[in-house]
Motif scaffolding. Structure first.
Motif, mmCIF file in Angstrom:
data_model
loop_
_atom_site.group_PDB
_atom_site.id
_atom_site.type_symbol
_atom_site.label_atom_id
_atom_site.label_comp_id
_atom_site.label_asym_id
_atom_site.label_seq_id
_atom_site.Cartn_x
_atom_site.Cartn_y
_atom_site.Cartn_z
ATOM 1 N N THR A 55 48.527 35.221 44.013
ATOM 2 C CA THR A 55 49.399 36.394 44.094
ATOM 3 C C THR A 55 49.235 37.279 42.866
ATOM 4 O O THR A 55 49.218 38.510 42.969
ATOM 5 N N LEU A 56 49.089 36.655 41.703
ATOM 6 C CA LEU A 56 48.931 37.420 40.469
ATOM 7 C C LEU A 56 47.632 38.208 40.475
ATOM 8 O O LEU A 56 47.608 39.412 40.169
ATOM 9 N N VAL A 57 46.536 37.561 40.835
ATOM 10 C CA VAL A 57 45.238 38.240 40.815
ATOM 11 C C VAL A 57 45.168 39.316 41.890
ATOM 12 O O VAL A 57 44.604 40.389 41.679
ATOM 13 N N GLU A 58 45.748 39.054 43.055
ATOM 14 C CA GLU A 58 45.794 40.074 44.108
ATOM 15 C C GLU A 58 46.549 41.321 43.654
ATOM 16 O O GLU A 58 46.324 42.416 44.169
ATOM 17 N N SER A 59 47.451 41.149 42.686
ATOM 18 C CA SER A 59 48.277 42.258 42.219
ATOM 19 C C SER A 59 47.567 43.142 41.196
ATOM 20 O O SER A 59 48.089 44.191 40.840
ATOM 21 N N LEU A 60 46.407 42.708 40.712
ATOM 22 C CA LEU A 60 45.711 43.471 39.675
ATOM 23 C C LEU A 60 44.776 44.489 40.316
ATOM 24 O O LEU A 60 44.066 44.181 41.277
ATOM 25 N N PRO A 61 44.727 45.691 39.783
ATOM 26 C CA PRO A 61 43.855 46.722 40.362
ATOM 27 C C PRO A 61 42.396 46.481 40.010
ATOM 28 O O PRO A 61 42.068 45.739 39.071
ATOM 29 N N ASP A 62 41.502 47.104 40.761
ATOM 30 C CA ASP A 62 40.082 47.067 40.431
ATOM 31 C C ASP A 62 39.883 47.579 39.009
ATOM 32 O O ASP A 62 40.509 48.549 38.580
ATOM 33 N N GLY A 63 38.996 46.913 38.278
ATOM 34 C CA GLY A 63 38.689 47.335 36.923
ATOM 35 C C GLY A 63 39.605 46.757 35.867
ATOM 36 O O GLY A 63 39.336 46.908 34.664
ATOM 37 N N CYS A 64 40.696 46.098 36.275
ATOM 38 C CA CYS A 64 41.592 45.489 35.296
ATOM 39 C C CYS A 64 40.919 44.269 34.677
ATOM 40 O O CYS A 64 40.199 43.522 35.347
ATOM 41 N N ARG A 65 41.173 44.038 33.406
ATOM 42 C CA ARG A 65 40.655 42.858 32.728
ATOM 43 C C ARG A 65 41.728 41.772 32.709
ATOM 44 O O ARG A 65 42.902 42.068 32.491
ATOM 45 N N LEU A 66 41.301 40.549 32.922
ATOM 46 C CA LEU A 66 42.217 39.405 32.940
ATOM 47 C C LEU A 66 41.742 38.384 31.923
ATOM 48 O O LEU A 66 40.581 37.945 31.959
ATOM 49 N N VAL A 67 42.621 37.997 31.017
ATOM 50 C CA VAL A 67 42.341 36.951 30.037
ATOM 51 C C VAL A 67 43.298 35.792 30.304
ATOM 52 O O VAL A 67 44.527 35.965 30.216
ATOM 53 N N LEU A 68 42.753 34.644 30.659
ATOM 54 C CA LEU A 68 43.538 33.435 30.874
ATOM 55 C C LEU A 68 43.419 32.569 29.638
ATOM 56 O O LEU A 68 42.317 32.168 29.252
ATOM 57 N N SER A 69 44.550 32.281 29.019
ATOM 58 C CA SER A 69 44.554 31.553 27.756
ATOM 59 C C SER A 69 45.435 30.329 27.862
ATOM 60 O O SER A 69 46.517 30.374 28.464
ATOM 61 N N GLY A 70 44.985 29.221 27.300
ATOM 62 C CA GLY A 70 45.806 28.023 27.314
ATOM 63 C C GLY A 70 45.106 26.853 26.683
ATOM 64 O O GLY A 70 43.945 26.925 26.271
ATOM 65 N N ASP A 71 45.842 25.761 26.622
ATOM 66 C CA ASP A 71 45.337 24.524 26.047
ATOM 67 C C ASP A 71 44.923 23.607 27.186
ATOM 68 O O ASP A 71 45.769 23.134 27.946
ATOM 69 N N PRO A 72 43.645 23.321 27.362
ATOM 70 C CA PRO A 72 43.215 22.496 28.499
ATOM 71 C C PRO A 72 43.655 21.050 28.417
ATOM 72 O O PRO A 72 43.498 20.311 29.398
ATOM 73 N N GLU A 73 44.244 20.625 27.303
ATOM 74 C CA GLU A 73 44.664 19.234 27.163
ATOM 75 C C GLU A 73 46.083 18.980 27.681
ATOM 76 O O GLU A 73 46.475 17.824 27.823
ATOM 77 N N VAL A 74 46.852 20.015 27.957
ATOM 78 C CA VAL A 74 48.245 19.810 28.372
ATOM 79 C C VAL A 74 48.308 19.405 29.844
ATOM 80 O O VAL A 74 47.326 19.491 30.584
ATOM 81 N N LEU A 75 49.486 18.957 30.264
ATOM 82 C CA LEU A 75 49.700 18.640 31.670
ATOM 83 C C LEU A 75 49.412 19.852 32.542
ATOM 84 O O LEU A 75 49.665 20.986 32.158
ATOM 85 N N GLY A 76 48.923 19.580 33.750
ATOM 86 C CA GLY A 76 48.570 20.651 34.658
ATOM 87 C C GLY A 76 49.778 21.265 35.331
ATOM 88 O O GLY A 76 50.931 20.917 35.079
ATOM 89 N N ALA A 77 49.498 22.194 36.228
ATOM 90 C CA ALA A 77 50.542 22.952 36.917
ATOM 91 C C ALA A 77 51.423 22.027 37.741
ATOM 92 O O ALA A 77 50.955 21.035 38.291
#
Length: 726
Positions: A451-473
């Motif tokens: 839903t979040l990515v569908e909401s972004l317009p063409d040409g928008c930049r997306l940076v996903l940041s986080g700690d890969p060692e933490v518990l998942g979603a």
């Protein structure tokens, strides 16, 4: 941090290591019992966290079965569904095909209708015999005034009609099922629910919390000798139920062999035929990876984590079974990420490595610990200086408030999608953004991410940041891990270490080492305990007396984190003891009193912590940070818990000055490295570890990897964004 030998290092001060031997919290759980997170039942929705509880899952709504009102949770979910419908309408108007559902039968619109039917109607009953309330199909909240008008919203659905609920109640009574399930059944199955149940009693499994053996008993009472373990109606319903249960553990799909084994465990005589029937009827979907024709062209090193999923003959990965809603979400997310990669204009940005990568690419991943969060925040600030519309989004309200205190404006992902915060939307329904930075990206489940990515317009930049060692979603999917593994975009690893003894301890845990750490300022204290009763007593004493006196952190700023809700030292037992000590009272407002600390789940998977202010005819009023929230009275029992003690999933995304991590002996089987890393990492200044698991703690840190989740996002991304010739 000491090795778990029963001694303290650094030596605990007298204030922090009480010597009294008061035993509380009787009633032990089996060894290894846990109710939190993917290490036990990954991603299973819980009333106050959306994930992890195995022994008790209260109904999402409790109260009269015909309650007409819409809760905050229902409105928020409806807003997300409306948004998805609007985006699909925008795509259709432009004449472009919707590739996200290409592998599914029917059109994307049909799938969306199916998703809305499942999501909007699914009740959250805790068990077949417990009181459950209706979950009426929600209506969307009003759009904020800052959002320009988009395409017309779909007609707002309503809850089940009283006549429908009454008819279902009669059928339930005939089958010997609790009549209190009438509301959830009517909401789940729709206007013809009574007729559906009479024809196929196993549709009762559509209500969350109903077990197969309970549905079997209901079917026998209605159908008599005409039903058996191989009844196609039963096998199809069981196949769907198994996939729904897998989604609660974080999977978006399952191998066919796993589903067949689950069916066999429920006495289905021919599991393979049952799977074929479910696929042919469209109840589930069969997916085969498109690498089968030429597996020799794919080098082993590119197979990565998927190498071990190949069949014994060395061919393609085995076929997977999945439900519409997760298939649509994963394919839509893959298409959306590919769109961002392809439509972003490469610019030469000066500055840090992260800034240069974000300027040149539409999708960038950033990894690091707590201290590394400053880097993507600085990226957003630099983008604003360039005249771009940039926004920082986080998982929890606690994380948002922490950034706000540091001078950075941020919103939660949930508020952004609901339209309660953020920049508003353009005429096509897309967010008015040029750059979106998402912190706590490992907490994104696949539906929220889509839903979040569908909401972004063409040409928008997306940076996903986080700690890969933490518990998942807490929900289904492993979005951040899958995108990392797909290697389809730049990954910038932060070199900023977390400071101090706590940073050193947590960093060591991240690489599998439980190190001894010098803590001259009492930053880390180990409190050995012999049993769960002593663990409860010591925890209360730490929060109420020792930490305030020795460390200077008051009880209201100290958070207890434990492995699960159940057991003799789970959140229930700890919260009961902490309430008695810190805010005693009769619980005259549905078990709560003014001043009680609480954890509220407006939607499954998102926890908001706060304090009870008052109660009135509408419900319970909370103070959560700077905001006041109303918990409708019909949701108090299902969506609210006392919050002095939380699970690690509930605590993810938020930090406190002091944390007391409780590890009772019966929690040993639920420990994993991600759990320890997440729980210990919630502390900013001080960590007390109430330690009763002996060598299970270092074993969990060294070897306790959380179970993998079966998903399809990685191969979908690899197929869409593979370099020419691959």
């Amino acid at each position: 941090m000491t090795e778990p030998s029963g001694e303290t290092a650094p030596e605990a001060p007298e204030d922090v290591e009480p010597t009294e031997d008061v035993r509380e919290g009787t009633g032990t759980a089996p060894a290894g019992t846990t109710e939190d997170g993917p290490e036990a039942t990954a991603g299973e929705p819980d009333a106050a966290e959306g994930a992890g509880e195995t022994s008790e899952k209260p109904a999402e709504d409790a109260g009269a079965s015909d309650a007409p009102g819409l809760s905050e949770a229902q409105a928020e979910l409806a807003a997300q569904r409306e948004l998805r419908a609007r985006i699909e309408a925008r795509k259709a108007e432009k004449g472009g095909p919707v590739a996200a559902g290409a592998k599914l039968s029917g059109t994307a619109a049909d799938l969306l209708a199916a998703v809305r039917a499942v999501e909007g109607g699914a009740a959250k009953g805790s068990a077949f015999y417990e009181t459950a309330a209706p979950v009426p199909e929600p209506s969307a909240p009003e759009r904020p005034p800052t959002a320009p008008p988009g395409p017309p919203a779909p007609e707002r659905p309503t809850g089940p009609a009283p006549a429908t609920t009454a008819a279902v109640r009669e059928v339930l009574a005939r089958g010997g099922a609790p009549e209190t399930l009438a509301g959830p059944v009517a909401a789940a199955l729709g206007e013809g629910a009574a007729a559906i149940l009479l024809d196929d009693p196993w549709q009762l499994l559509a209500v969350a919390g109903v077990r197969p053996e309970q549905a079997d008993g209901f079917a026998r009472a209605l159908l008599g000798p005409d039903c058996g373990p191989g009844d196609p109606r039963r096998t199809v319903a069981l196949t769907v139920w198994l996939l729904e249960q897998a989604a609660l553990r974080g999977h978006t799909a399952l191998e066919t062999a796993t589903v067949c084994a689950g069916l066999a465990a429920h006495s289905v005589p021919d599991p393979e035929e049952a799977v074929d029937t479910a696929v042919s009827e469209g109840a589930v979907h069969l997916f085969r990876e498109e690498r089968e024709e030429a597996p020799e062209e794919e080098p082993d090193e590119e197979a990565g984590e998927k190498a071990d999923t190949s069949d014994e003959s060395g061919g393609a990965p085995p076929a997977l079974l999945g439900l519409d809603r997760y298939a649509l979400a994963e394919e839509s997310l893959a298409e959306g990420l590919a769109r961002l990669v392809r439509t972003a204009t490469a610019d030469a940005w000066e500055g840090s490595e992260l800034e240069r990568a974000a300027g040149a690419h539409g999708l960038v991943l950033h990894t690091g610990g707590e201290a590394a969060r400053a880097e993507p925040v600085a990226l957003a600030a630099a983008a604003r200086e360039r005249g771009l519309r940039a926004l920082v989004a986080v998982h929890s309200d606690g994380g948002r408030r922490a950034l706000g205190a540091a001078g950075t404006e941020a919103v939660t992902v949930a508020a952004l999608l609901a339209g309660a915060a953020g920049p508003g939307r353009d005429e096509d329904g897309a967010l008015a953004l040029d750059l979106l930075v998402v912190l706590d990206a490992p907490q994104l489940d696949v539906e929220t991410a889509a839903t979040l990515v569908e909401s972004l317009p063409d040409g928008c930049r997306l940076v996903l940041s986080g700690d890969p060692e933490v518990l998942g979603a807490p929900g289904a999917g492993r979005v951040f891990a899958d995108v990392l593994a797909a290697k389809v975009c730049p990954r910038i690893a932060s070199r900023v270490p977390d400071p101090g003894p706590l940073g050193e301890l947590v960093s060591g845990i991240g690489v599998g080492e439980l190190n001894q750490v010098e803590a001259p300022g009492k930053e880390i204290v180990i409190v050995p305990v012999r049993d769960a009763g002593e663990a409860v007593h010591r925890t209360v004493q730490l929060v109420a007396d020792s930490v305030p006196r020795a460390i200077g952190v008051p009880p209201e700023r100290t958070q207890v984190v434990t492995v699960g809700h159940g057991g003799s030292a789970g959140t229930r037992a700890l919260n009961a003891a902490l309430k008695q000590r810190l805010n005693p009272g009769p619980g005259r407002f549905g078990g709560y009193d003014p001043g009680d600390r609480v954890a509220y789940a407006p939607v499954p998977g998102r926890t908001v912590t706060g304090t009870v202010l008052s109660a009135d005819a509408e419900g319970l009023r909370l103070r959560c940070g700077d905001d006041e929230l109303l918990v409708p009275k019909e949701r108090v029992e299902s969506a609210l818990r006392h919050g002095w003690a939380l699970t690690a999933h509930q605590a993810a995304g938020t930090r406190w000055p002091a944390v007391v991590a409780v590890l009772p002996g019966d929690a040993a089987g639920g420990l994993s490295r991600p759990w320890v890393y997440t729980a210990f990492g919630r502390a900013e200044r001080h960590l007390s570890v109430v330690h009763g698991v002996d060598q299970a703690l270092p074993r969990a840190v060294a070897e306790g990897v959380a179970p993998e989740r079966t998903t399809r996002l990685r191969p979908l991304l690899e197929g869409l964004l593979a370099a020419p010739g691959e």
